[in-house]
Every structure is written in structure tokens, then in C-alpha cells.
Enzyme design. Sequence first.
Site, mmCIF file in Angstrom:
data_model
loop_
_atom_site.group_PDB
_atom_site.id
_atom_site.type_symbol
_atom_site.label_atom_id
_atom_site.label_comp_id
_atom_site.label_asym_id
_atom_site.label_seq_id
_atom_site.Cartn_x
_atom_site.Cartn_y
_atom_site.Cartn_z
ATOM 1 N N LYS A 259 0.862 -1.201 0.000
ATOM 2 C CA LYS A 259 0.000 0.000 0.000
ATOM 3 C C LYS A 259 0.887 1.236 0.000
ATOM 4 O O LYS A 259 1.780 1.371 0.838
ATOM 5 C CB LYS A 259 -0.928 -0.005 1.227
ATOM 6 C CG LYS A 259 -1.711 1.304 1.398
ATOM 7 C CD LYS A 259 -2.713 1.267 2.562
ATOM 8 C CE LYS A 259 -3.282 2.660 2.838
ATOM 9 N NZ LYS A 259 -4.228 2.702 3.975
ATOM 10 N N LYS A 271 -10.164 13.000 8.080
ATOM 11 C CA LYS A 271 -9.730 12.549 9.405
ATOM 12 C C LYS A 271 -9.866 13.734 10.362
ATOM 13 O O LYS A 271 -9.316 14.806 10.105
ATOM 14 C CB LYS A 271 -8.274 12.064 9.349
ATOM 15 C CG LYS A 271 -8.133 10.724 8.639
ATOM 16 C CD LYS A 271 -6.756 10.127 8.819
ATOM 17 C CE LYS A 271 -6.616 8.838 8.043
ATOM 18 N NZ LYS A 271 -7.366 7.708 8.623
ATOM 19 N N ASP A 283 1.498 6.273 5.612
ATOM 20 C CA ASP A 283 0.542 5.371 4.960
ATOM 21 C C ASP A 283 1.096 4.745 3.669
ATOM 22 O O ASP A 283 0.403 4.000 2.992
ATOM 23 C CB ASP A 283 -0.769 6.131 4.694
ATOM 24 C CG ASP A 283 -1.989 5.242 4.834
ATOM 25 O OD1 ASP A 283 -1.867 4.159 5.438
ATOM 26 O OD2 ASP A 283 -3.050 5.633 4.329
ATOM 27 N N ASP A 342 -12.333 7.230 3.570
ATOM 28 C CA ASP A 342 -11.113 6.991 4.351
ATOM 29 C C ASP A 342 -10.691 5.513 4.311
ATOM 30 O O ASP A 342 -9.604 5.168 4.765
ATOM 31 C CB ASP A 342 -11.329 7.457 5.799
ATOM 32 C CG ASP A 342 -10.020 7.661 6.551
ATOM 33 O OD1 ASP A 342 -8.949 7.636 5.906
ATOM 34 O OD2 ASP A 342 -10.081 7.840 7.784
ATOM 35 N N GLU A 344 -9.503 3.912 1.916
ATOM 36 C CA GLU A 344 -8.984 4.080 0.557
ATOM 37 C C GLU A 344 -7.911 3.058 0.188
ATOM 38 O O GLU A 344 -7.747 2.712 -0.973
ATOM 39 C CB GLU A 344 -8.415 5.502 0.387
ATOM 40 C CG GLU A 344 -6.975 5.711 0.886
ATOM 41 C CD GLU A 344 -6.764 5.454 2.369
ATOM 42 O OE1 GLU A 344 -7.737 5.590 3.124
ATOM 43 O OE2 GLU A 344 -5.640 5.110 2.759
ATOM 44 N N ARG A 346 -7.692 -0.113 0.635
ATOM 45 C CA ARG A 346 -8.228 -1.336 0.019
ATOM 46 C C ARG A 346 -8.654 -1.081 -1.423
ATOM 47 O O ARG A 346 -8.639 -1.994 -2.255
ATOM 48 C CB ARG A 346 -9.375 -1.878 0.887
ATOM 49 C CG ARG A 346 -10.540 -0.948 1.018
ATOM 50 C CD ARG A 346 -11.484 -1.316 2.165
ATOM 51 N NE ARG A 346 -10.948 -0.963 3.478
ATOM 52 C CZ ARG A 346 -11.575 -1.194 4.626
ATOM 53 N NH1 ARG A 346 -12.755 -1.804 4.641
ATOM 54 N NH2 ARG A 346 -11.043 -0.831 5.773
#
Length: 489
Positions: A259, A271, A283, A342, A344, A346
Site C-alpha cells: 500500500k 480525518k 501510509d 477513508d 482508501e 483497500r
Amino acid sequence: MQITAKDTSLLNWTGNSLAVGFFEDATELTGDLAALNEKLSGIVQELITDEEFKGKSGTTAIARVGSQNGIRKLILVGLGKQEDLKLDSYRRAGAAIARAAKQDSSLGVSLPLEGAANEIAQALTEGIQLALHQDNRFKSEPEDKAPKLESIELLGLAGQDAAISKGEIMVSGVILARELVNAPANEVTPISMAATAQELASEYGLELTILEQADCENFEQGMGAYLGVGQASDIPPKFIHMIYKPEGTAKRKLAIVGKSLTFDCGGLNLKVGGSGIETMKMDMGGGAATLGAAKAIAQLKPDVEVHFICAATENMISGKAMHPGDILKASNGKTIEVNNTDAEGRLTLADALVYTETLEVDAIVDLATLTGACVVALGNDISGLWSTDEALAAELKAAAENAGEKFWQMPLEDKYFEGLKSQIADMKNTGPRPGGSITAALFLKQFIKETPWAHLDIAGPVWSDKPSGINNSGGTGFPVRTLVNWVFQ
Ligand code: BES
Ligand code: MN
Ligand code: ZN
């Protein structure tokens, strides 16, 4: 700094600091330690008594030694209980010793050797170098002093030079991953990640394809899920596909998919305060470890073909942002109602997994800072592991044990997919709060047809708030070592 292996006995070694191992359950000094105590007129025993040193794993006690003895400082390092000794005990001991000797010029390390000498030499090298790594790139005047260590000698491990080199290569991959995670989102972007991949490819002879936005639109039915996430960003998405091919015929073909959200503000489901938006540069931790593993694997040259995939983008807001409720179509034709922008990661992984399965590899592992729910379940030190294939799960667990990285297998409980049922599309991207890391894994599973697949939710261990064990504060480089070990199985 140079690490070498010597067969000098600890009694004959001379230099700045000598580190010796001590078991937690040791009641009296025996063998080498007893002889050293005699040579140093009782200093070892005095140090243990004065400091009430118990020998817990990762702890140290330090004494000054008159330099007439040929050494200036004695470092006792705790190894934990003898019956609990494992490979990672050496890695942790290496880290503790390195922190204690950081300002010394030469260091000798003498530990009781139980197990394979090559694995011990590698683990010590990893622990020493990872503990000493500090990322001062963004400080104009670093307050931490740079390590002064010039020479480190591993005593009793003569002949293990290749293992030391393997440890150093492993560390180079872990440090790349750490530095990519530490760098903020105005530094590490989809464009810079593609540039990093390009540098790795040129330096180590890897094949590289970057799919631009238009290529992604044209892949099969269009990577609508991945591109939907990136559509509010001013920076173009970069779908990175790097390949390591061995010289002879490959024993296996494997794929690692990370990811790669260089920033995740949540999208229009922004968020809110307290949700850690300011930490969401991390992330892309999955992609960082993917590139870190590529760096190590390209140097270690296994007989295995490995594909490295990072669907890099940012999750941002603008007038072009996905609306909550939008329906996206992934490249395999499946439709997704985005009930939460949020969730996102996946969405980006859905298209990345469909693409990866067309490469006809023997197994696919994805790694992702996917859910806060996984951190709630397993805490900061343990990653979740889901797999459609028990043999693959077992391979990963064995690789992780050797790497000193922790995973806990979680269920792919099909019934929970009911939580992702949509009235209007094939599925929603977000289920109810309970079991949130499991529904995320079940969502990903919709994009795998038959290739053995494992999913690692690394949201907890990818980052450490404070120095601990082999980690300093910031990115940890988790799980580069597990991935490299897995490829070598
Ligand atoms: N990147 C986050 C997950 C995350 C949380 C990573 C904490 C590292 C530390 C992910 O994209 C996310 O926002 N997940 C949501 C999912 C929810 C909307 C179903 C979450 O965990 O809250
Ligand atoms: Mn998110
Ligand atoms: Zn995210």
C-alpha cells in the site's frame, strides 16, 4: 564503521569497549565470564552486585576498567533467560551494545554462541547497525551525536564474513524503508516513489515499468478503484512495477504488493482531530517496505523471480474528490460503493491485486497500513496476517520468526462479508466497526481469483514513537526482513 569477525578470545582482546553477554538466570560466573572476572580483579562481579544487574534481555551495565588491562570499558549485556534464548536475543543484544558503545572507537563483542554461527553473526550485525541508524536528514543541527564507532569485532565468529555482509545488505533495505516512511508527504510523493524505484532499478539491474494514469485507465476494465482514490490529488498517480529476475531459471515466481498512500487525509470523510492525520505520511509504509525488500533482494540474488508493486497515490480533498457514496469500478469489473472515502487503501490494493494476478506468480503477499482496527486488536508490535493458503501462512511465520518480526494469524471469516453487502453495487468498501481489520481483508480477497495470497496489516508496527530494541523513533522498516527471508525459503 566496519564489522569484522575474529576468533580472538575475550581474555586477549584489546581495544576501547568490550561487551560480554550475561544470562538472566546466571547465579554465579562461569567459563569465560569467570576468567574475565579474574583477569579484571573482580570488576565483573562488582558491577553485577553494585548495579543489581539481572541480565534481562536488552539491558546493559557499564564499568570503567583501568586501561592497564588493555580495555577501557566493560559492557555487560543481558541476554534474558538461557532457556528463552533465540536468534532475536542476539539482534536485541547487538542493539543494546551498540547504544552503550556509540561514542567509543573500537568495540569487541563476546556472547555465548548457541545456534548457527552465520545466523548469529547476521543478527548481531542487523541489531548493531539498525540501533545506530539515526535519520537526521531534516535537522539543520542534529542534537544526537553521530556514532564514533570505527571498528566492531565479533569474537568467536571468525569465518562469518559472508553472514555479516548479508546482515549489512538486509539493513540497507530496512533503512531505505525507514527513511521513506520518515520523510514527510511534501518530500515523498507518488512521483518521488517512482523516482526511487528508478534509482533502484538502475543501480541493481531491476526491470521497471511505471504505469501512468492513462495506462491505468486502459488496464483491463480500467483501474477505477485506484484512480478514484487519487482523483483529488494535484500529483499524478504512479503505478510502480519492478521485477527482479535471477540469472538462471527461477525456482518460484513471487509478488510483493505494498500500500503506497503517500498521504491519507481521509478524503471527504476527512480525518478529524485526534485521528492522527498528521502521522499519515506513514501510509506508504507497505510500499516503503516493498522497495526496501527489492533493494536487499537485488543484492542478495535469490533463485526466485520477484515482482514488486506499489500503486502510489495520495488521498486528498478538492472539488474533484470522490463523493462518499460514489460507485467505482475496479479493473476486474467489480463495482464498489464508497461508503467511506477513508477506507482508501483497500481500493488502491484492489486494482493492484488484479494486476498482480495477471503476472501468473506462485504467491502474492500484500502489506498495508490498512486499518486502525488492526492496531486495536494487536497493538503496536504485532502485524495481522490473513491468508487463503495455510502453506503460505506457515512460510511467512517461519520467515518472521527468523527476522524477529511479529505476526498473528487472523481469520478470513467469510460470514463477515455480509457487512460489506451493498444495495446498489457489488460491495461497499467499509463494514461495521467490529472486526474492521477482518472485513478489510475480506474486501481484498474479492480481487484474488486463485493465486495463494496473504495480507499483512502492518498499521501498528510500521512506526515506533520512541526508541525500543533495534528501532529508533519513527519508521521501523517493518517487515523488510520477513519479506526477504520469505523469498529465500
Ligand atoms: N491509513 C489508515 C489506517 C491507519 C490507521 C494506518 C492508523 C496507520 C495508523 C486507513 O486508510 C484508514 O483510514 N482506515 C480507516 C478505515 C475505516 C474508515 C473503515 C480506519 O482504520 O479508521
Ligand atoms: Mn484512510
Ligand atoms: Zn490509509
